[in-house]
Design an enzyme around this catalytic site. Structure first.
Site, mmCIF file in Angstrom:
data_model
loop_
_atom_site.group_PDB
_atom_site.id
_atom_site.type_symbol
_atom_site.label_atom_id
_atom_site.label_comp_id
_atom_site.label_asym_id
_atom_site.label_seq_id
_atom_site.Cartn_x
_atom_site.Cartn_y
_atom_site.Cartn_z
ATOM 1 N N HIS A 155 0.814 -1.220 0.000
ATOM 2 C CA HIS A 155 0.000 0.000 0.000
ATOM 3 C C HIS A 155 0.846 1.267 0.000
ATOM 4 O O HIS A 155 0.382 2.318 -0.467
ATOM 5 C CB HIS A 155 -0.946 -0.003 1.201
ATOM 6 C CG HIS A 155 -2.063 -0.993 1.071
ATOM 7 N ND1 HIS A 155 -3.219 -0.714 0.377
ATOM 8 C CD2 HIS A 155 -2.185 -2.272 1.519
ATOM 9 C CE1 HIS A 155 -4.026 -1.767 0.405
ATOM 10 N NE2 HIS A 155 -3.430 -2.730 1.099
ATOM 11 N N GLU A 185 -8.980 4.843 -6.372
ATOM 12 C CA GLU A 185 -8.112 5.206 -7.491
ATOM 13 C C GLU A 185 -8.856 6.011 -8.553
ATOM 14 O O GLU A 185 -8.462 6.046 -9.717
ATOM 15 C CB GLU A 185 -7.511 3.947 -8.121
ATOM 16 C CG GLU A 185 -8.516 3.008 -8.779
ATOM 17 C CD GLU A 185 -9.082 1.959 -7.814
ATOM 18 O OE1 GLU A 185 -9.509 0.900 -8.302
ATOM 19 O OE2 GLU A 185 -9.081 2.216 -6.596
#
Length: 263
Positions: A155, A185
């Site tokens: 991450h 995203e």
């Protein structure tokens, strides 16, 4: 009264035309006096032809002057007024942002505007541009296979990718565009005063810019791509319907194979 740079340049252009006209008028007057003083029949045809040329040049300058005053200058003035409205709207949105809690309107990871700010700004832009009857473009970006980045590289690398994409969007958009991270995203850009062709060109430049970003994870260079959905406001639909139409185009870009613009 202060003038825009383009208006000042126009006035200089008009002054040059007027000066040229005065010079031609003076030359015409001198030529007429010389013709009377030095009357030579064999040279009169040449003097007469030169006089006609000077007269024709004067007519062309007068035509340019009229065209500039009654056609070019109104266009410049209209563009200056539209630019002023865009700047005023941008200042208004910025001032509104400062009066609210910064954290409530900002994405903590990327530092860009968040979904709440985006929703309010989109509605405001549509309200304002409905009044001046100008187009508004909307781009929605979704990073392709982003889950694989998190799963493969962690991450922390995924967060770095999101920050890099946010920076790319900010660098490649204009000062009065609204650039926001919608969540995960997914990003969005509200591009006012852009028609379909201009919006597609801008989206393609940004898509290529994202694909060209140098993002490294150890010794591995990551290739990040994005799918983009576009829509130009039809000046009737609500902000929700406008967003939904762009979102459908985003899914179409995904369906067609990703890393592309769908409009």
């Amino acid at each position: 009264m202060r003038f825009h740079k383009s208006e000042s340049a126009f006035f200089v252009f008009i002054a040059v035309i007027l000066a040229a006209g005065l010079v031609i008028f003076h030359a015409y007057d001198v030529l007429s006096d010389s013709t009377d003083a030095l009357y030579q029949p064999e040279r009169m045809a040449g003097f007469a032809y030169l006089a006609k040329l000077l007269f024709a040049t004067g007519v062309l300058l007068a035509t340019a002057l009229v065209f500039g005053v009654f056609f070019i200058f109104p266009l410049i003035r209209t563009q200056v007024k539209e630019e002023g409205k865009l700047r005023a709207m941008t200042v208004s949105l910025s001032a509104r942002s400062e009066t609210l809690e910064h954290a409530a309107l900002t994405d903590g990871l990327t530092g860009m505007q968040n979904r709440r700010y985006f929703d309010d700004a989109l509605k405001e832009y549509l309200d304002e541009f409905r009044r001046i009857d100008k187009p508004v473009g909307l781009m929605i970006f979704d990073l392709d296979h982003f889950k694989q980045v998190n799963d493969t590289h962690g991450h922390d690398v995924g967060d770095e990718v999101l920050r890099a994409v946010a920076g790319c969007l900010k660098d490649m958009t204009r000062y009065h565009d609204v650039v926001a991270r919608l969540g995960g995203e997914e990003f969005a850009v509200v591009a006012p005063n852009m028609d379909h062709d201009l919006l597609v060109k801008l989206a393609e430049r940004i898509r290529k810019g994202i694909a060209a970003m140098p993002i490294l994870s150890g010794n591995v260079r990551l290739k990040i791509t994005a799918s983009v959905g576009l829509a130009v406001w039809d000046r009737k639909e609500s902000a929700e319907d406008f967003f939904r139409r762009a979102d459908k185009q985003l899914y179409e870009a995904k369906r067609q194979g990703r890393n592309r613009v769908s409009a």
